[in-house]
Motif scaffolding. Structure first.
Motif, mmCIF file in Angstrom:
data_model
loop_
_atom_site.group_PDB
_atom_site.id
_atom_site.type_symbol
_atom_site.label_atom_id
_atom_site.label_comp_id
_atom_site.label_asym_id
_atom_site.label_seq_id
_atom_site.Cartn_x
_atom_site.Cartn_y
_atom_site.Cartn_z
ATOM 1 N N ARG A 472 76.149 27.291 50.324
ATOM 2 C CA ARG A 472 76.976 26.200 49.772
ATOM 3 C C ARG A 472 78.396 25.995 50.421
ATOM 4 O O ARG A 472 79.039 27.163 50.643
ATOM 5 C CB ARG A 472 77.252 26.408 48.337
ATOM 6 C CG ARG A 472 75.825 26.236 47.413
ATOM 7 C CD ARG A 472 76.036 26.617 45.966
ATOM 8 N NE ARG A 472 76.416 28.122 45.833
ATOM 9 C CZ ARG A 472 77.218 28.723 45.247
ATOM 10 N NH1 ARG A 472 78.414 28.113 44.966
ATOM 11 N NH2 ARG A 472 77.452 29.935 45.308
ATOM 12 N N ILE A 473 78.879 25.079 50.229
ATOM 13 C CA ILE A 473 80.367 24.781 50.883
ATOM 14 C C ILE A 473 81.141 24.323 49.634
ATOM 15 O O ILE A 473 81.008 23.425 48.982
ATOM 16 C CB ILE A 473 80.418 23.452 51.766
ATOM 17 C CG1 ILE A 473 79.486 23.821 53.189
ATOM 18 C CG2 ILE A 473 81.918 23.660 52.347
ATOM 19 C CD1 ILE A 473 79.423 22.755 53.930
ATOM 20 N N LEU A 474 82.009 25.356 49.233
ATOM 21 C CA LEU A 474 82.912 25.185 48.240
ATOM 22 C C LEU A 474 83.824 24.100 48.521
ATOM 23 O O LEU A 474 84.390 24.086 49.510
ATOM 24 C CB LEU A 474 83.722 26.423 47.731
ATOM 25 C CG LEU A 474 82.796 27.574 47.307
ATOM 26 C CD1 LEU A 474 83.609 28.705 47.157
ATOM 27 C CD2 LEU A 474 81.897 27.390 46.273
ATOM 28 N N PRO A 475 84.158 23.267 47.344
ATOM 29 C CA PRO A 475 85.431 22.056 47.372
ATOM 30 C C PRO A 475 86.453 22.834 47.662
ATOM 31 O O PRO A 475 86.916 23.795 46.921
ATOM 32 C CB PRO A 475 85.175 21.404 46.118
ATOM 33 C CG PRO A 475 84.604 22.343 45.243
ATOM 34 C CD PRO A 475 83.674 23.154 45.897
ATOM 35 N N MET A 476 87.430 22.213 48.645
ATOM 36 C CA MET A 476 88.726 23.056 48.785
ATOM 37 C C MET A 476 89.675 22.327 47.803
ATOM 38 O O MET A 476 89.616 21.327 47.175
ATOM 39 C CB MET A 476 89.333 22.557 50.256
ATOM 40 C CG MET A 476 89.610 21.108 50.477
ATOM 41 S SD MET A 476 90.503 20.831 51.979
ATOM 42 C CE MET A 476 92.371 21.256 51.542
ATOM 43 N N PRO A 477 90.747 23.150 47.282
ATOM 44 C CA PRO A 477 91.747 22.901 46.351
ATOM 45 C C PRO A 477 92.602 21.708 47.006
ATOM 46 O O PRO A 477 92.709 21.497 47.930
ATOM 47 C CB PRO A 477 92.321 24.003 45.987
ATOM 48 C CG PRO A 477 92.442 24.702 47.292
ATOM 49 C CD PRO A 477 91.089 24.548 47.843
ATOM 50 N N GLN A 478 93.147 21.018 46.079
ATOM 51 C CA GLN A 478 94.031 19.875 46.604
ATOM 52 C C GLN A 478 95.340 20.573 46.690
ATOM 53 O O GLN A 478 95.879 21.232 45.949
ATOM 54 C CB GLN A 478 94.266 18.898 45.506
ATOM 55 C CG GLN A 478 94.990 17.486 45.928
ATOM 56 C CD GLN A 478 94.859 16.281 44.953
ATOM 57 O OE1 GLN A 478 95.280 16.529 43.834
ATOM 58 N NE2 GLN A 478 94.724 15.237 45.326
ATOM 59 N N ILE A 479 96.044 20.248 47.856
ATOM 60 C CA ILE A 479 97.454 20.787 48.151
ATOM 61 C C ILE A 479 98.361 19.878 48.045
ATOM 62 O O ILE A 479 98.464 18.712 48.725
ATOM 63 C CB ILE A 479 97.435 21.342 49.679
ATOM 64 C CG1 ILE A 479 96.290 22.170 49.934
ATOM 65 C CG2 ILE A 479 98.717 22.103 50.095
ATOM 66 C CD1 ILE A 479 95.638 22.341 51.373
ATOM 67 N N ILE A 480 99.421 20.337 47.235
ATOM 68 C CA ILE A 480 100.382 19.328 46.474
ATOM 69 C C ILE A 480 101.775 19.599 47.171
ATOM 70 O O ILE A 480 102.085 20.672 46.926
ATOM 71 C CB ILE A 480 100.369 19.234 45.266
ATOM 72 C CG1 ILE A 480 99.006 18.677 44.661
ATOM 73 C CG2 ILE A 480 101.581 18.093 44.797
ATOM 74 C CD1 ILE A 480 98.955 18.595 43.098
#
Length: 855
Positions: A472-480
């Motif tokens: 699986r390819i995990l979703p990356m976190p949003q970088i703020i």
């Protein structure tokens, strides 16, 4: 973290503190000051010795006042969990979850494992001990035993023609296994024979062979009980020891043929004598050394569709080149001090001229430079030849160097230039890497099992294709960065890599004029230009400046960015969460460093992001009596964790309710012993702080030293950042583990990180552990990309490396110095049971204790 939580102080404790409490144990031979007596000096590159009750008043944002001595607090302050004392003391490792993670885009990848379609499910295996000695009864070197064993076996089979020699295998050390046919005329009493065989220089010599039968026959029908063993672990017909013995036997069988064809065998890696330069795995590194490419091969047991797999990979090591000593001398002396001076204006010179070398080594000609030349030559001879121009051999004979040839031997010491060339040579794009592994599988002298007579005799069949497994390819976190500038997966061409050049930092640091003027708490950022760059007019391009500012902003209490993560791990990054992330690294140094001690770096997160870290540095040295014991155990883990938890508690005014530990540097064979010792030490630290303090603990081992590689089935590049594989087809059948490729590799073939969850009071779900680990790879402050391991353990690695610069190279335990500002205070303890000396490096208190100065 939601956008509404992005206040300027997001992720901070109630008050930034200047110093923290010291720790001590009653059984320390050199007592460390008690908590109520002293302020512990904490980290900066300016190392300073402080005495009891010293303080350093400081102003400026984020520094805070000096912490007052701890006062007694009620038990309720430390009661953070509902764990009973029995639960808290449990060493029970978490069971391997039957359900896999679900979050992420489902894909399929190839892995460099080849399924073993057929293997023996019956038959008795007999074990024999073989001792090979010279006629003077000296033991034979391990690399020469295979040749002598083969000579004995040929004679034995000529005597007993009914014996099938392909049912007999040798472990290259002292064990022989044979299936369904005990060796005739050899029982528990054994036999001793003399044979004539070639020695290391190919001259016939007499050797003594002693062989006897040992142990009981091993029944391979136990393999039919693997399902029962993996799934119940109790009331099984097979135990752990049975599995290990059978795995050893089958592994020896699968490697018998390639062992016979290999010149050198090291740690499951096989190397054959190279034929041509730059072909068949041979590259000249200069200074008389060459890089060889061999292959790695290992039998793997799993609890998936295929119970047995062969892990094939490439392996590299460095050997002294085979050549005359005169040629070696000319090649090495080209790089000596006089050689560099003499040949500095000459291009493409591969070797120094012999006449010139003779002058270098003539004291009457080279004068004051003579001793420097001799020292240089000795260092590059691996100290095998202690005098020149006549060489002293092992038997104390004196031989002129022109009569000496150099045979390949494995070496560890290389220069930085050779290391760079090694990395460049061994780096391969994924498609070439995949093809090279397939060539290993098809080479009759390596792992072409279809032409291996031992495979047929033992009833094996190995698939010719690599295993394909789900991933699986995990979703990356949003970088703020700011309210207007966010980075998410949809905006990136390559997950795990982004740019921050169009925005400012989430919270830029401020430079108070008083600090700049008087130097209160200003940390340094060293910048070193390469020689070639000094001639370039525009060295300071925007990209370089941006990378430097990433470090400076973080060191000076700024935040480059924060994360907005999926809800499944939202609690781990929420405002005011009480999780402490710990990274532990025990570094032994590069093999070429010649270092006799190890450095321990441990960091613990101090804020919610996490961005700021408390830290501890120790030095460990094994005493001569303990040379054979493990080097992986952090001796003073109790003192370290007690200090870090105390700093966290004083910083936030409450202790962490849960601690997630990422531990680097443990070999698989030492999981149980190291894990149990360190976990017990962590618990003791908690209980000493308060009898009711029982935080939830999660202990995860981070391993990069393995030979598993993933290849996408739909492209020729690397797998994407976030690719996770927890399939039972390739993971450990009994230990809770998974693979995560969290970084984007632009060059070469990426290596996933192998994680082992050895303990988990937090009872994290599979998706939570994968997503938390992946998110922490995005909190690394030195670059705008995700990294291969979680930031806490990477910081611990940087800290352990930095410790080397605080130690006298000639005497690692000598801390004397003329300057009081650069003194290092070392508090020493000795682990009597393991005979390991451990000393704590106490660093200056001029900066905030949570400053990541090691960036």
């Amino acid at each position: 973290m939601s956008l509404s939580q992005q206040s300027e102080e997001s992720g901070r404790g109630q008050q930034r503190t200047q110093t923290c409490s010291s720790l001590s144990t009653d059984d320390s031979p050199s007592a460390i000051p008690k908590i109520s007596d002293v302020s512990i000096p904490l980290t900066t590159d300016n190392v300073q010795t402080l005495t009891a009750s010293q303080t350093t008043p400081m102003g400026g944002r984020g520094r805070g006042a000096h912490l007052k001595p701890r006062t007694l607090v009620p038990h309720s302050h430390w009661k953070v969990s509902d764990l009973t004392i029995v639960q808290f003391k449990s060493n029970t490792q978490p069971s391997k979850p039957k359900e896999l993670g679900k979050i992420g885009e489902a894909i399929e990848v190839m892995v460099n494992y080849f399924p073993i379609i057929k293997y023996p499910h019956s038959g008795l295996v007999y074990q024999y001990d073989i001792q090979i000695k010279t006629k003077n009864l000296f033991k034979v070197l391990r690399e020469h035993r295979r040749v002598l064993y083969q000579c004995w076996l040929n004679e034995y089979c000529r005597t007993y023609t009914q014996i099938n020699k392909y049912k007999i295998v040798f472990d290259n050390h002292h064990i022989i296994f044979t299936i369904d046919q005990p060796l005739l005329n050899i029982d528990e009493n054994g036999i001793t024979e003399k044979i004539m065989a070639p020695n290391r220089i190919n001259h016939q010599e007499e050797y003594q062979i002693s062989i006897k039968r040992v142990g009981n026959p091993i029944d391979l029908s136990l393999l039919r009980s693997l399902d029962e063993f993996y799934n119940t672990k109790t009331n099984s017909n097979i135990n752990v020891n049975d599995v290990q013995i059978i795995q050893q036997i089958l592994s020896i069988v699968l490697h018998e043929n390639c062992s016979s064809n290999a010149t050198y065998i090291y740690n499951r890696s096989f190397f054959a004598q190279p034929i041509l330069e730059n072909k068949h795995g041979h590259w000249d590194l200069g200074l008389g050394k060459a890089l060889w490419r061999g292959f790695y091969s290992c039998l793997v047991f799993t609890n998936g569709t295929n119970r047995l797999l062969m892990n094939l990979d490439m392996s590299y090591t460095i050997f002294i080149k085979e050549q005359s000593f005169i040629d070696f001398l000319c090649e090495v002396m080209l790089h000596s001090p006089l050689g560099k001076k003499y040949y500095k204006n000459m291009q493409k010179v591969q070797k120094a001229e012999m006449e010139v070398v003779v002058e270098f080594l003539d004291q009457n000609i080279s004068g004051t430079h003579y001793h420097g030349e001799i020292e240089f030559l000795l260092n590059n001879c691996e100290r095998k030849y202690p005098t020149l121009p006549t060489l002293i051999m092992h038997n104390r004979a004196f031989v002129p160097m022109e009569f000496v040839d150099i045979q390949p031997i494995k070496v560890k010491r290389i220069t930085d230039e050779q290391r760079a060339l090694l990395c460049l040579t061994s780096s391969m794009i994924p498609s070439d890497y995949h093809q090279s592994i397939m060539e290993i599988r098809q080479n009759p002298k390596q792992q072409c099992f279809e032409q291996d007579p031992f495979i047929d005799a033992w009833n094996f069949n190995v698939d010719v294709n690599m295993l394909k497994v789900p991933a699986r390819i995990l979703p990356m976190p949003q970088i703020i960065y700011t309210k207007e500038f966010h980075v998410n997966n949809e905006q990136l061409r390559s997950p795990g890599v982004w740019s921050s050049t169009k925005t400012q930092f989430h919270r830029p640091t401020k430079f108070p004029p008083c600090e700049l003027q008087f130097g209160f708490g200003i940390i340094t950022q060293m910048i070193k230009l390469k020689e070639k760059e000094k001639e370039i007019k525009n060295q300071w391009n925007y990209s370089r400046l941006n990378n430097i500012l990433l470090k400076i902003n973080t060191k000076l209490d700024g935040d480059n960015s924060i994360l907005h993560v999926p809800d499944v791990i939202g609690e781990f990054f929420s405002h005011g969460h009480r999780y402490m992330y710990v990274g532990v690294d025990l570094s032994h140094g590069a093999p070429s460093s010649g270092r006799k001690f190890s450095t321990v770096g441990v960091v613990a997160s101090a804020d919610d992001i996490p961005n700021r870290y408390f830290k501890e540095i120790y030095i460990q040295e094994r005493l001569p009596e303990a040379r054979g014991q493990s080097r992986e155990y952090v001796v003073d883990m109790k003192q370290i964790m007690k200090s870090l938890i105390s700093q966290y508690e004083q910083h936030h005014r409450y202790p962490p309710k849960a601690i997630v530990i990422y531990r680097d540097g443990i070999a698989n064979s030492e999981f149980d012993s190291v894990f149990e010792k360190e976990l017990m030490a962590i618990r003791e630290a908690c209980v000493e702080l308060s009898s009711v303090y029982r935080p939830y603990l999660t202990y995860i081992v981070v391993n990069k030293k393995h030979h598993t590689r993933f290849f996408p089935t739909d492209s020729t590049g690397n797998v994407k950042a976030g690719t996770v594989n927890d399939s039972h087809d390739i993971t450990n059948p009994t230990t809770y583990d998974f693979f995560l490729n969290s970084h984007h590799a632009e060059k070469g073939t990426s290596r996933p990180t192998h994680y082992y969850v050895l303990y988990d009071d937090n009872k994290l779900k599979p998706d939570q552990i994968r997503m938390l680990t992946y998110a922490l790879c995005y909190t690394y402050a030195r670059c705008t990309r995700s990294i291969a391991i979680p930031a806490p353990v990477k910081y611990a690695d940087l800290l352990a490396f930095r410790a080397n610069f605080y130690i006298n190279r000639n005497d690692p335990w000598d801390t004397e110095s003329d300057s009081s500002e650069s003194n290092i205070l070392l508090n020493q303890t000795v682990n009597v049971e393991n005979m390991i000396k451990s000393k704590r490096i106490v660093l200056s208190s001029k900066l905030a204790p949570d400053c990541p100065f090691f960036l």
